[in-house]
Design a protein around this motif. Structure first.
Motif, PDB file in Angstrom:
ATOM      1  N   PHE A  93      65.665 135.361 131.549  1.00 48.73           N
ATOM      2  CA  PHE A  93      66.912 135.680 130.828  1.00 48.73           C
ATOM      3  C   PHE A  93      66.645 135.985 129.349  1.00 48.73           C
ATOM      4  O   PHE A  93      67.131 136.970 128.816  1.00 48.73           O
ATOM      5  CB  PHE A  93      67.881 134.490 130.874  1.00 48.73           C
ATOM      6  N   HIS A  94      65.874 135.057 128.704  1.00 48.15           N
ATOM      7  CA  HIS A  94      65.815 135.106 127.237  1.00 48.15           C
ATOM      8  C   HIS A  94      64.769 136.088 126.709  1.00 48.15           C
ATOM      9  O   HIS A  94      65.102 137.126 126.158  1.00 48.15           O
ATOM     10  CB  HIS A  94      65.592 133.694 126.675  1.00 48.15           C
ATOM     11  N   ARG A  95      63.489 135.755 126.907  1.00 47.27           N
ATOM     12  CA  ARG A  95      62.449 136.583 126.260  1.00 47.27           C
ATOM     13  C   ARG A  95      62.357 137.960 126.897  1.00 47.27           C
ATOM     14  O   ARG A  95      62.047 138.943 126.213  1.00 47.27           O
ATOM     15  CB  ARG A  95      61.103 135.844 126.299  1.00 47.27           C
ATOM     16  N   THR A  98      66.927 139.579 127.479  1.00 45.05           N
ATOM     17  CA  THR A  98      67.701 139.645 126.236  1.00 45.05           C
ATOM     18  C   THR A  98      66.950 140.404 125.148  1.00 45.05           C
ATOM     19  O   THR A  98      67.508 141.281 124.491  1.00 45.05           O
ATOM     20  CB  THR A  98      68.021 138.225 125.698  1.00 45.05           C
ATOM     21  N   HIS A  99      65.665 140.052 124.967  1.00 45.93           N
ATOM     22  CA  HIS A  99      64.949 140.558 123.786  1.00 45.93           C
ATOM     23  C   HIS A  99      63.852 141.572 124.092  1.00 45.93           C
ATOM     24  O   HIS A  99      63.265 142.121 123.153  1.00 45.93           O
ATOM     25  CB  HIS A  99      64.335 139.376 123.021  1.00 45.93           C
ATOM     26  N   GLY A 100      63.553 141.809 125.349  1.00 42.69           N
ATOM     27  CA  GLY A 100      62.540 142.804 125.703  1.00 42.69           C
ATOM     28  C   GLY A 100      61.176 142.525 125.093  1.00 42.69           C
ATOM     29  O   GLY A 100      60.481 143.437 124.665  1.00 42.69           O
ATOM     30  N   THR A 130      76.142 137.050 125.811  1.00 42.24           N
ATOM     31  CA  THR A 130      76.509 135.981 124.881  1.00 42.24           C
ATOM     32  C   THR A 130      75.374 135.713 123.896  1.00 42.24           C
ATOM     33  O   THR A 130      75.598 135.543 122.693  1.00 42.24           O
ATOM     34  CB  THR A 130      76.826 134.683 125.660  1.00 42.24           C
ATOM     35  N   HIS A 131      74.150 135.704 124.411  1.00 31.59           N
ATOM     36  CA  HIS A 131      73.027 135.389 123.529  1.00 31.59           C
ATOM     37  C   HIS A 131      72.770 136.521 122.522  1.00 31.59           C
ATOM     38  O   HIS A 131      72.422 136.260 121.363  1.00 31.59           O
ATOM     39  CB  HIS A 131      71.769 135.079 124.331  1.00 31.59           C
ATOM     40  N   ARG A 132      72.965 137.758 122.931  1.00 29.47           N
ATOM     41  CA  ARG A 132      72.795 138.860 121.968  1.00 29.47           C
ATOM     42  C   ARG A 132      73.866 138.779 120.881  1.00 29.47           C
ATOM     43  O   ARG A 132      73.616 139.087 119.719  1.00 29.47           O
ATOM     44  CB  ARG A 132      72.867 140.205 122.701  1.00 29.47           C
ATOM     45  N   HIS A 134      75.106 136.009 119.804  1.00 29.32           N
ATOM     46  CA  HIS A 134      74.630 134.922 118.934  1.00 29.32           C
ATOM     47  C   HIS A 134      73.642 135.463 117.897  1.00 29.32           C
ATOM     48  O   HIS A 134      73.719 135.119 116.715  1.00 29.32           O
ATOM     49  CB  HIS A 134      73.981 133.838 119.796  1.00 29.32           C
ATOM     50  N   HIS A 135      72.734 136.344 118.308  1.00 28.74           N
ATOM     51  CA  HIS A 135      71.763 136.896 117.352  1.00 28.74           C
ATOM     52  C   HIS A 135      72.429 137.866 116.378  1.00 28.74           C
ATOM     53  O   HIS A 135      72.006 137.978 115.223  1.00 28.74           O
ATOM     54  CB  HIS A 135      70.631 137.609 118.093  1.00 28.74           C
ATOM     55  N   ALA A 136      73.449 138.579 116.838  1.00 27.32           N
ATOM     56  CA  ALA A 136      74.109 139.562 115.967  1.00 27.32           C
ATOM     57  C   ALA A 136      74.914 138.895 114.859  1.00 27.32           C
ATOM     58  O   ALA A 136      75.077 139.454 113.774  1.00 27.32           O
ATOM     59  CB  ALA A 136      75.010 140.468 116.809  1.00 27.32           C
ATOM     60  N   LEU A 282      61.242 130.476 114.190  1.00 26.07           N
ATOM     61  CA  LEU A 282      60.387 131.670 114.354  1.00 26.07           C
ATOM     62  C   LEU A 282      61.101 132.692 115.235  1.00 26.07           C
ATOM     63  O   LEU A 282      61.066 133.892 114.968  1.00 26.07           O
ATOM     64  CB  LEU A 282      59.039 131.271 114.960  1.00 26.07           C
ATOM     65  N   HIS A 283      61.774 132.212 116.273  1.00 22.51           N
ATOM     66  CA  HIS A 283      62.457 133.145 117.177  1.00 22.51           C
ATOM     67  C   HIS A 283      63.517 133.962 116.444  1.00 22.51           C
ATOM     68  O   HIS A 283      63.626 135.166 116.641  1.00 22.51           O
ATOM     69  CB  HIS A 283      63.083 132.389 118.351  1.00 22.51           C
ATOM     70  N   HIS A 284      64.282 133.310 115.583  1.00 27.94           N
ATOM     71  CA  HIS A 284      65.297 134.065 114.844  1.00 27.94           C
ATOM     72  C   HIS A 284      64.665 134.947 113.770  1.00 27.94           C
ATOM     73  O   HIS A 284      65.245 135.956 113.385  1.00 27.94           O
ATOM     74  CB  HIS A 284      66.332 133.122 114.227  1.00 27.94           C
TER      75      HIS A 284
HETATM   76 ZN   LIG Z   1      67.166 134.765 121.384  1.00 25.82          ZN
END
Ligand SMILES: [Zn+2]
Ligand SMILES: [Zn+2]
Length: 331
Positions: A93-95, A98-100, A130-132, A134-136, A282-284
């Motif tokens: 889902f995440h790496r 969501t983030h490719g 939802t997670h994208r 959150h990053h936006a 680091l992720h953000h």
């Molecule tokens: Zn993320």
């Protein structure tokens, strides 16, 4: 694709002009984090105790009930399903979705989406959208689960932590899938996994029940496996995932530069249980990086799993962090 590509290409500090906060806004003024103090280090210790203590209690309960309400197979099954569904969320889902941060071959991509769906954290398209979001909008108005939602005074922080951990699930704030995850809506495989979500929720409970029954030889063993390897395992992963949303925006270290208002932290006590997701600062700072734990000794089982997939030829185009890339984001 617009938001996706924005999320993927925006460099730290490369923020659009900050939204105008008035003095009464519940979100914090300015972006400079409070300096770390001895009190904050104490918070980290307390957090570690709060995270670990319930599981010590569970262990004691398990020891007392051993052979009656808990069996070795329950623990083995619970561990296996925790790892399977956990990596489905973090790597799939995440790496990945969501983030490719890597590309996987089709069967692996589908298998990870299925495994993540079995974590009871919502269907894959909704999770990613939802997670994208959150990053936006991290820690700004628009963030679906910011602990700063109610302001930075003590009462606001406590309300905000509760909101970021679990309350946001009950808030009526839908994320438009078409706007935040158009790539996934255009993907037939992912759409099929998304549609199968209710069935996968049944499967994630039926599997431990059936296997527990098969291994133990009686329906009672099925019930205890359902309890420990089904419900308790799901609850544990829920709280760990939610802690990344709540604690990992509040407590911990911030060695890397993030965007304005973004207060994501690195929180070591959760590293192993969260499969490396608690290296959240680091992720953000570098959302597309396949590795979140870039420091010495920072455990990141999700990155290790991506490395394994890469070595087996099942993943490619992995975005591993280079020393220069990490250094550029260091404060
Ligand atoms: Zn993320
Ligand atoms: Zn975050």
């Amino acid at each position: 694709m617009s938001l996706t590509s924005t999320t993927r290409t925006t460099a730290p500090g490369d923020d659009p002009p900050p939204q105008s906060y008035d003095g009464n806004s519940p979100f914090p003024q300015g972006s400079s984090p409070p300096a770390r103090t001895g009190r904050e280090r104490l918070y980290v210790t307390v957090t570690a105790v709060i995270v670990v203590l319930p599981f010590v209690g569970l262990g004691i309960a398990g020891w007392l009930l051993w052979g009656r309400l808990i069996h070795p197979a329950d623990i083995a099954l619970g561990f296996a399903l925790y790892v399977l569904t956990g990596l489905g969320v973090t790597v799939g889902f995440h790496r990945g979705l969501t983030h490719g941060s890597y590309r996987a071959v089709r069967p692996v991509r589908i298998a990870l989406a299925v495994a993540g769906s079995m974590s009871f954290q919502g269907d894959v398209v909704g999770w990613v959208a939802t997670h994208r979001r959150h990053h936006a909008f991290t820690d700004r108005p628009g963030d679906p689960h910011s602990p700063y939602r109610h302001g930075t005074h003590l009462r606001g922080i406590l309300r905000g932590l509760l909101h970021a951990h679990i309350g946001w699930l009950f808030a009526n704030s839908p994320t438009p899938h078409g706007r935040y995850a158009p790539d996934l809506l255009a993907d037939r495989d992912i759409r099929a996994v998304s549609r199968a979500f209710p069935a996968l929720c049944v499967l994630t409970l039926a599997l431990p029940f059936g296997l527990g029954w098969a291994v133990g030889g009686s329906w009672r063993h099925g019930v205890t496996a359902l309890l420990w390897a089904g419900l308790v395992r799901i609850a544990l992963l829920h709280h760990v995932t939610w802690s990344v949303n709540s604690l990992c925006h509040m407590i911990g270290e911030r060695p890397f530069r993030t965007r304005r208002h973004d207060r994501a932290t690195n929180l070591w006590p959760l590293a192993l249980l969260s499969f490396g997701e608690s290296w959240h600062n680091l992720h953000h700072a570098d959302p597309t990086s396949a590795r979140h734990g870039v420091g010495r000794g920072q455990l990141d089982p999700s990155a290790a799993f991506i490395r394994l997939l890469e070595r087996l030829g099942l993943a490619h185009d992995v975005r591993w962090p280079t020393p220069a890339r990490v250094a550029a984001r260091q404060l």
